[in-house]
Write a protein that holds these residues in place. Sequence first.
Motif, PDB file in Angstrom:
ATOM      1  N   ARG A  12      15.365  40.852  40.267  1.00 10.68           N
ATOM      2  CA  ARG A  12      14.219  41.778  40.170  1.00 10.68           C
ATOM      3  C   ARG A  12      13.400  41.764  41.450  1.00 10.68           C
ATOM      4  O   ARG A  12      12.934  42.818  41.912  1.00 10.68           O
ATOM      5  CB  ARG A  12      13.350  41.383  38.972  1.00 10.68           C
ATOM      6  N   ILE A  13      13.225  40.597  42.037  1.00  7.18           N
ATOM      7  CA  ILE A  13      12.455  40.502  43.282  1.00  7.18           C
ATOM      8  C   ILE A  13      13.166  41.237  44.414  1.00  7.18           C
ATOM      9  O   ILE A  13      12.561  41.988  45.176  1.00  7.18           O
ATOM     10  CB  ILE A  13      12.227  39.025  43.654  1.00  7.18           C
ATOM     11  N   VAL A  14      14.492  41.018  44.515  1.00 15.54           N
ATOM     12  CA  VAL A  14      15.263  41.650  45.592  1.00 15.54           C
ATOM     13  C   VAL A  14      15.465  43.139  45.318  1.00 15.54           C
ATOM     14  O   VAL A  14      15.499  43.959  46.241  1.00 15.54           O
ATOM     15  CB  VAL A  14      16.622  40.929  45.760  1.00 15.54           C
ATOM     16  N   GLY A  15      15.614  43.485  44.054  1.00  9.20           N
ATOM     17  CA  GLY A  15      15.770  44.883  43.687  1.00  9.20           C
ATOM     18  C   GLY A  15      17.199  45.360  43.613  1.00  9.20           C
ATOM     19  O   GLY A  15      17.461  46.571  43.629  1.00  9.20           O
ATOM     20  N   ASP A  38       6.743  37.112  45.054  1.00  8.45           N
ATOM     21  CA  ASP A  38       6.751  35.782  44.447  1.00  8.45           C
ATOM     22  C   ASP A  38       8.161  35.204  44.508  1.00  8.45           C
ATOM     23  O   ASP A  38       8.882  35.129  43.507  1.00  8.45           O
ATOM     24  CB  ASP A  38       6.260  35.875  43.000  1.00  8.45           C
ATOM     25  N   LEU A  39       8.556  34.788  45.729  1.00 10.05           N
ATOM     26  CA  LEU A  39       9.902  34.243  45.923  1.00 10.05           C
ATOM     27  C   LEU A  39       9.811  32.722  45.951  1.00 10.05           C
ATOM     28  O   LEU A  39       9.275  32.136  46.890  1.00 10.05           O
ATOM     29  CB  LEU A  39      10.515  34.757  47.223  1.00 10.05           C
ATOM     30  N   VAL A  85      24.162  38.034  51.184  1.00  7.16           N
ATOM     31  CA  VAL A  85      23.078  38.094  52.173  1.00  7.16           C
ATOM     32  C   VAL A  85      21.939  37.170  51.756  1.00  7.16           C
ATOM     33  O   VAL A  85      21.404  36.390  52.561  1.00  7.16           O
ATOM     34  CB  VAL A  85      22.569  39.539  52.330  1.00  7.16           C
ATOM     35  N   VAL A  86      21.539  37.267  50.485  1.00  8.91           N
ATOM     36  CA  VAL A  86      20.439  36.432  49.995  1.00  8.91           C
ATOM     37  C   VAL A  86      20.816  34.956  50.072  1.00  8.91           C
ATOM     38  O   VAL A  86      19.996  34.106  50.433  1.00  8.91           O
ATOM     39  CB  VAL A  86      20.069  36.818  48.550  1.00  8.91           C
TER      40      VAL A  86
END
Length: 300
Positions: free
Chosen positions: A43-46, A2-3, A65-66
Amino acid sequence: MDLSLRLLQALAAVAEDGSMTRAARRLNLTQQAVSGQIRQLERIVGTPLVVRLSSGIELTAAGQVVLKQGEALLSSAEAMMSEARMVGAARSEPLRIAFKAQSTAHFMPAVEAALRRQAPDLEVQPISSHTLPEEIEALVEGRADAAFLWLPIGDDPRFVIHPLLAEDRWVALPPGHPLSERNSLTIADLADVPVVGPREGMPEAVVSFWFIDPRPDGSRAVFGPEGRTPEECLHLVAAGHGCWIAPASTVTYFAHPRLVWLPLVDAPPNQLALMWAVHNPNPYLPLLLQETSRVLLPAN
């Protein structure tokens, strides 16, 4: 996964501003909301994406990077929406462009050709003008969607302005003028030479720039008769009423048997911009900016 794009927008704002508070103001959100979006993205990327320092907030290596990939996604999403709007508009919405011929003759036909290649159904409607007030009026009244014009225009929050290119300034003099035998001129050379051009109804910043008033040494320009249009200015110079300072493109556009053009080597350049009203809904405006930039700045 869910990005959401809004999470990437939050990271980009935090990266640019270095502060949750400033990023929140930019995004019209609370600081808590922005912090929550960053935590959700982490949380999504970890992995952690930001680190809080005494000097502000910085991105971690993973955050960089993101950010890089996220900016590409945001740009792609914007392009998708723009293209979708253009497809939906089809032939129903022309693109009306205000312009001064002497400023755009060297590139505007190529821009229109590029627009036709990208959007074959697009109808381009050129609207010729002679003065800055005419172009501004066409945009305000909705008779034009965009305009090519010279900066500055004064402080006006009604418009979106995209600077495009810079041109050297040249000076028109009548033959036989004491300066006409020079190869070039400086601002100091014009100390006692009246400068013709439009002044009435112009913002102070516009007059100051075009007449170079005050001069670098603090002295004031000598104002000659007012010429509202380029043709009027050229006539006034040819009749011996002073000089006219204009962009380089004007020199090649206007041929006049009673004028001498010389480069003004130490003056700030003229800057041409593409401009439209903030709330103009025409979906082709981003494409116009894109193709104009490609024509004028092919190396970029």
